[in-house]
Design an enzyme around this catalytic site. Structure first.
Site, short mmCIF file in Angstrom:
data_model
loop_
_atom_site.label_atom_id
_atom_site.label_comp_id
_atom_site.label_asym_id
_atom_site.label_seq_id
_atom_site.Cartn_x
_atom_site.Cartn_y
_atom_site.Cartn_z
N PRO A 156 -155.29 26.44 9.58
CA PRO A 156 -155.33 27.55 10.53
C PRO A 156 -153.98 28.25 10.58
O PRO A 156 -152.97 27.71 10.11
CB PRO A 156 -155.64 26.85 11.86
N SER A 188 -154.33 39.05 4.30
CA SER A 188 -153.85 40.28 3.67
C SER A 188 -154.13 40.29 2.17
O SER A 188 -154.25 39.24 1.54
CB SER A 188 -152.35 40.45 3.92
N GLU A 221 -161.76 37.55 1.74
CA GLU A 221 -161.92 38.73 2.59
C GLU A 221 -160.52 39.20 2.90
O GLU A 221 -159.81 38.61 3.73
CB GLU A 221 -162.71 38.40 3.85
N CYS A 249 -159.79 43.63 10.64
CA CYS A 249 -159.83 44.17 9.28
C CYS A 249 -160.84 45.27 9.10
O CYS A 249 -160.80 46.01 8.10
CB CYS A 249 -160.10 43.04 8.28
#
Length: 496
Positions: free
Chosen positions: A189, A244, A265, A301
């Protein structure tokens, strides 16, 4: 000490607050004794610490997941379904506590945080049902003595690397699919928001997930070593990352060393197009991308980054959006009436300020907001008008509460502008022309399109992008396939 720290979180069940990582079913500290300080971005106050783990602990976590895989992968789909449903119901039962945890470490308003918990839990429910639907198939053979059978099997140990903007949902969107498929996992995480992940791990244990199936490694300064091991270890068969684009490229490169299956993603720079036949009331309303782009203070995002408005309605749209944004209340997410919380840290504030300053220097006008609150991580929700095409905000993802308005004349022109980005995660547009709806939806170079809505995220849909926004899909009936291998079995000698 830990119990008193946990009680300071104000949860109904303080035992959900964990200050240790999880490996092979045991809550443990880093071997070095080092810790990471986690702060509340709204106040700057320390919430607590988690272990600063490194390469050694990461290898142990991977080993634990590898040992747990043979037995977990052999459980029936119904058994995995039942455990995931228990996990889901526990998230529902602890809805208020999990929402508060998200607000404390991420900063988003409590109502929004509780919404994230509901969204997060929905992935467990969805994948519980998908677990029993991983169907194979029979393929007709060209010869009478042969039968072709295709089955799906869990891929193995999975590395899961998640961002801080959705501390809970980005875990379950990946983990739910992995568990349903029969995989085991090692989760890294983000250091900014580890407590939500650790609370989910505690609930997974209560739901009956066996030791070693879920392992969590917390790290900050050792992230390069940890990330490399999670991507290059031969025991890991799949890497799932949200974050990112630059980091995605780095991890993707590392994963090629063993040709792992990868789903990514990565960044977005979503266009939102408002055509002159759009319902302006709807285009400015709460479910519109123009308002939705401020969700999580713009730190998602799929936020609309570039807002293109047709010239004949530009002035009216800009005025009404500015009026709407001016009514937002910025503050601590736990305070009643707060609509927008802080940015995650000072670096995020600096980036937003740089984007706004660059746009203004190149001719944009500030209609509302446009500045941060000194000595805090709060940035006022901002609307910029007349943003030029060469402004940095049109080529870089801002990840902040800024709506950048650009004027356009024709459909052909705006499609070209919308598709000019190197990324392609989500795109939105408003129009009441049925023909245009189909044309634009098909021509936008993105993985997901919202036509007359800004609300696209659901557990039931395949979430993901194209171009430099990533690979693979999460959610929907396609998501579980990312965690499975397809195997062909050919039966011969069956006679005439």
């Amino acid at each position: 000490m830990a119990s008193s720290q946990a009680s300071a979180f104000g949860l109904n069940d303080p035992s959900l607050v964990k200050f240790q990582a999880l490996i092979d079913g045991k809550w443990i500290d880093a071997k070095s004794g080092e810790t990471i300080v986690v702060t509340n971005p709204a106040t700057g106050e320390e919430l607590g610490t988690v272990p600063e783990m490194g390469l050694e602990e990461t290898k142990e976590a991977i080993d634990a997941a590898a040992r747990a895989f043979p037995s977990w992968s052999k459980t029936t789909a119904k058994q995995r379904h039942d455990i995931l449903m228990k996990f889901y119901h526990l998230m529902q039962e602890h809805h208020d506590d999990l929402g508060r945890l998200i607000t404390l470490e991420n900063g988003k308003p409590l109502t929004e945080a509780k919404g994230e918990n509901a969204y997060s839990a929905s992935f467990l429910e969805w994948y519980a049902e998908e677990a029993v639907r991983t169907y194979g198939e029979q393929i007709p053979s060209a010869t009478v003595s042969t039968r072709n059978l295709v089955i799906k099997q869990p891929i193995g140990v999975v590395s899961i690397l998640t961002p801080w903007n959705f501390p809970s949902a980005m875990i379950t969107r990946k983990l739910g699919a992995a568990l349903a498929a029969g995989c085991t996992a090692v989760i890294k995480p983000p250091p900014e928001t580890p407590f939500s992940c650790l609370a989910l791990a505690e609930l997974s244990k209560r739901a009956g997930v066996p030791d070693g199936v879920i392992n969590i490694v917390t790290t900050q300064k050792n992230v390069i070593d940890v990330g490399k091991e999670l991507c290059t270890s031969s025991a890991v068969k799949k890497v799932s990352f949200t974050g990112s684009t630059p980091v995605a490229k780095l991890l993707y490169g590392l994963a090629t060393s063993t040709l792992k299956k990868v789903s990514i993603e990565a960044g977005g720079n979503a266009p939102f197009i408002v055509f002159d036949d759009a319902d302006i009331d709807e285009a400015v309303a709460g479910k519109s991308p123009s308002t939705h782009c401020f969700r999580g203070s713009g730190q998602t995002c799929v936020c609309a980054n570039r807002i293109y408005v047709q010239s004949s309605i530009y002035a009216e749209f800009a005025s009404r959006l500015a009026e709407k944004v001016a009514s937002f209340k910025v503050g601590n997410g736990l305070e009643e009436g707060t609509t927008h919380g802080p940015l995650i840290h000072s670096r995020a504030v600096e980036k937003v300020d740089r984007h706004v300053s660059d746009a203004v220097a190149k001719g944009a006008q500030i209609l509302v907001g446009g500045k941060s609150i000194p000595n805090t991580t709060f940035f006022m929700p901002t609307v910029l008008s007349d943003v030029p095409a060469d402004a940095v905000i049109n080529s870089e993802e801002t990840f902040g509460p800024v709506a950048a308005l650009c004027k356009f004349e024709t459909e052909e022109e705006v499609i070209r502008l919308a598709n000019s980005a190197e990324v392609g995660l989500a795109g939105y547009f408003f129009s009441r022309d049925v023909g245009r709806v189909w044309r634009v939806a098909e021509r936008l170079e993105v993985g997901m399109v919202g036509a007359n809505t800004g609300l696209i995220s659901q557990a039931v849909i395949p979430f993901g992008g194209i171009k430099q926004s990533g690979l693979g899909r999460e959610g929907g009936p396609h998501g579980i396939d990312e965690y499975m291998n397809i195997k062909l079995i050919v039966f011969g000698g069956l006679g005439a």
